[in-house]
Design an enzyme around this catalytic site. Structure first.
Site, PDB file in Angstrom:
ATOM      1  N   HIS A  35      11.246   8.669  13.774  1.00 13.03           N
ATOM      2  CA  HIS A  35      10.064   7.836  13.468  1.00 13.03           C
ATOM      3  C   HIS A  35       8.789   8.689  13.410  1.00 13.03           C
ATOM      4  O   HIS A  35       7.879   8.535  14.222  1.00 13.03           O
ATOM      5  CB  HIS A  35       9.907   6.702  14.502  1.00 13.03           C
ATOM      6  CG  HIS A  35       9.035   5.586  14.020  1.00 13.03           C
ATOM      7  ND1 HIS A  35       9.199   4.277  14.401  1.00 13.03           N
ATOM      8  CD2 HIS A  35       7.957   5.574  13.179  1.00 13.03           C
ATOM      9  CE1 HIS A  35       8.276   3.523  13.819  1.00 13.03           C
ATOM     10  NE2 HIS A  35       7.499   4.294  13.077  1.00 13.03           N
ATOM     11  N   GLU A  46      15.118   1.908  18.719  1.00 17.33           N
ATOM     12  CA  GLU A  46      14.453   3.191  18.972  1.00 17.33           C
ATOM     13  C   GLU A  46      14.123   3.344  20.451  1.00 17.33           C
ATOM     14  O   GLU A  46      13.720   2.376  21.084  1.00 17.33           O
ATOM     15  CB  GLU A  46      13.159   3.267  18.135  1.00 17.33           C
ATOM     16  CG  GLU A  46      13.464   3.344  16.654  1.00 17.33           C
ATOM     17  CD  GLU A  46      12.220   3.374  15.774  1.00 17.33           C
ATOM     18  OE1 GLU A  46      11.110   3.523  16.301  1.00 17.33           O
ATOM     19  OE2 GLU A  46      12.374   3.243  14.561  1.00 17.33           O
ATOM     20  N   GLY A  68       7.056   9.077  10.354  1.00 21.04           N
ATOM     21  CA  GLY A  68       6.464   8.822   9.034  1.00 21.04           C
ATOM     22  C   GLY A  68       4.997   9.193   8.929  1.00 21.04           C
ATOM     23  O   GLY A  68       4.564   9.775   7.931  1.00 21.04           O
ATOM     24  N   ARG A 124      10.952  -0.445   9.087  1.00 19.68           N
ATOM     25  CA  ARG A 124      11.311  -0.729  10.476  1.00 19.68           C
ATOM     26  C   ARG A 124      12.832  -0.805  10.533  1.00 19.68           C
ATOM     27  O   ARG A 124      13.471  -1.281   9.582  1.00 19.68           O
ATOM     28  CB  ARG A 124      10.730  -2.079  10.933  1.00 19.68           C
ATOM     29  CG  ARG A 124       9.243  -2.068  11.219  1.00 19.68           C
ATOM     30  CD  ARG A 124       8.918  -1.300  12.496  1.00 19.68           C
ATOM     31  NE  ARG A 124       7.493  -1.316  12.818  1.00 19.68           N
ATOM     32  CZ  ARG A 124       6.625  -0.361  12.471  1.00 19.68           C
ATOM     33  NH1 ARG A 124       7.025   0.694  11.793  1.00 19.68           N
ATOM     34  NH2 ARG A 124       5.362  -0.454  12.830  1.00 19.68           N
ATOM     35  N   SER A 140       9.233  -7.519  -4.179  1.00 21.42           N
ATOM     36  CA  SER A 140       8.404  -8.079  -3.107  1.00 21.42           C
ATOM     37  C   SER A 140       8.535  -9.579  -3.305  1.00 21.42           C
ATOM     38  O   SER A 140       9.036 -10.013  -4.343  1.00 21.42           O
ATOM     39  CB  SER A 140       6.932  -7.681  -3.281  1.00 21.42           C
ATOM     40  OG  SER A 140       6.760  -6.302  -3.083  1.00 21.42           O
ATOM     41  N   ARG A 194       0.835  -1.217   0.000  1.00 16.21           N
ATOM     42  CA  ARG A 194       0.000   0.000   0.000  1.00 16.21           C
ATOM     43  C   ARG A 194       0.868   1.264   0.000  1.00 16.21           C
ATOM     44  O   ARG A 194       0.665   2.171  -0.809  1.00 16.21           O
ATOM     45  CB  ARG A 194      -0.914  -0.002   1.247  1.00 16.21           C
ATOM     46  CG  ARG A 194      -1.986  -1.062   1.222  1.00 16.21           C
ATOM     47  CD  ARG A 194      -2.700  -1.143   2.562  1.00 16.21           C
ATOM     48  NE  ARG A 194      -1.836  -1.680   3.594  1.00 16.21           N
ATOM     49  CZ  ARG A 194      -2.030  -2.846   4.222  1.00 16.21           C
ATOM     50  NH1 ARG A 194      -3.096  -3.575   3.971  1.00 16.21           N
ATOM     51  NH2 ARG A 194      -1.173  -3.271   5.137  1.00 16.21           N
TER      52      ARG A 194
END
Ligand code: NAP
Ligand code: 8YV
Length: 321
Positions: free
Chosen positions: A279, A261, A281, A232, A175, A155
């Site tokens: 982080h 993190e 996004g 990630r 992918s 997506r």
């Protein structure tokens, strides 16, 4: 009538809290001085968990909540939740896909532009007076007409690709399965990296993608290549990334996510060819509100008819059964 118990893990907004309170007796996991005593007193009555992509569901918690039926997670990535274990226990897990595609894609493109055009250094040059002292800022590299790689054409990957087309990019991707789209497919990550100028990483985290971007992939991307990670931290071997950047085997990087993190290695902080974000996004007011609303809707729907709006794939068969 007594309300069912919802265990809240992590922080929520006031708007989410009000919606949870309307339906549930909410207990906050990290407020519990004695979590074992909480489990003894209430564990058998907990019906739902509200959590997020960062905290997920701590190890062994599912096993200690025998009547847990639903987990609603704020965020699309759910690598911090053992969804297979939940599905095997008949627990429905939901997440927040799609509502953040545009924001995360914008962040990825922002990192690409900022890293290529050296936005952070140029800003420093302007505000420190260096422009007056030393003259024009050095020339940077253009983002136009580039070979752009997407690792994880899902997506968000597809949303990044659409934006990159606006910069006249040629789009390549990898992918595990080729998609029904008009971009160039590569059957390995290394082959993808060798073909592109910039590699956007946007797969899920977890065991199946652990260190998918390794030393070999960074070497294939090369001394002029750029790595953008908005997936990630676990997907990129951070030690290998630092070494590749220090050796000049990889040109530059734009990073929103890290292996430990909120810790970011000092070596990365020291590099001029790296742009770092904490982080963020999906972190706009509008998108976070949409994520919060969907997190609440999943729980509300569950209380109405036993289904959730957006189950994770592992739990899709449980939805409505
Ligand atoms: P999605 O639609 O499920 O897309 C994931 C893509 O990754 C799919 O194309 C999938 O295709 C591919 N993939 C999965 N495992 C793979 C593997 N082992 N090797 C290669 N490709 C693999 O998910 P999404 O909604 O785009 O979100 C993607 C991820 O972005 C989330 O899971 C989350 O970790 C991250 N994210 C980060 C932020 C942020 O703030 N930085 C915000 C939102 C999301 P195949 O199944 O065919 O391999
Ligand atoms: C959130 C994310 O920051 O959706 C995701 O997978 O990484 C981000 O949107 C995070 O999940 C909130 O905890």
């Amino acid at each position: 009538m007594t309300k069912p118990i919802l265990l809240q893990i992590g922080n929520v907004t006031e708007r989410m809290k009000n919606r949870f309170d309307a339906l549930f007796d909410v207990h906050v996991w990290f407020d519990q001085q004695d979590q074992d005593a909480f489990m003894d007193a209430h564990g058998a009555d907990v019906v739902g968990i509200a959590t997020d992509g960062h905290w997920g569901v701590p190890d062994n918690l599912l096993a200690r909540l025998p009547n847990l039926k639903v987990v609603s997670s704020y965020g699309v990535g759910y690598d911090a939740i053992d969804a297979d274990d939940a599905a095997a226990r008949g627990i429905l897990v939901s997440h927040t896909p799609n509502v953040l595609n545009d924001e995360v894609a914008d962040t990825a493109i922002m990192l690409w532009l900022a890293t290529s055009r050296r936005l952070v250094q140029a800003d420093k040059w302007a505000r420190s007076g260096q422009w007056e002292r030393d003259g024009a800022f050095p020339l940077t590299r253009s983002v136009q007409k580039r070979q752009v790689g997407i690792l994880g054409m899902g997506r968000i990957g597809e949303t990044i690709a659409k934006r990159a087309l606006g910069f006249d990019a040629t789009i390549h991707y990898h992918s595990r399965t080729p998609k029904d789209i008009d971009f160039i497919y590569h059957s390995t990550v290394k082959e993808l990296a060798a073909a592109v100028d910039v590699l956007f990483v946007i797969t899920p985290g977890g065991a199946s993608t652990y260190h998918l971007v390794n030393d070999e992939v960074m070497n294939a991307l090369g001394a002029e290549g750029m790595l953008i990670n908005v997936a990630r931290g676990s997907v990129v071997d951070e030690t290998a990334l630092i070494a590749a950047l220090q050796d000049g085997r990889l040109g530059s990087a734009g990073l929103d996510v890290f292996e430990q993190e909120p810790k970011i290695p000092d070596a990365l902080k020291a590099m001029e060819n790296v742009v770092l974000l904490p982080h963020v996004g999906s972190a706009s007011v509008e998108t976070r509100q949409a994520m919060g609303d969907l997190t609440c809707e999943n729980l509300e729907r569950y209380t109405q008819d036993g289904t959730v709006v957006t189950p994770v794939p592992e739990c899709a068969d449980l939805n409505g059964t």
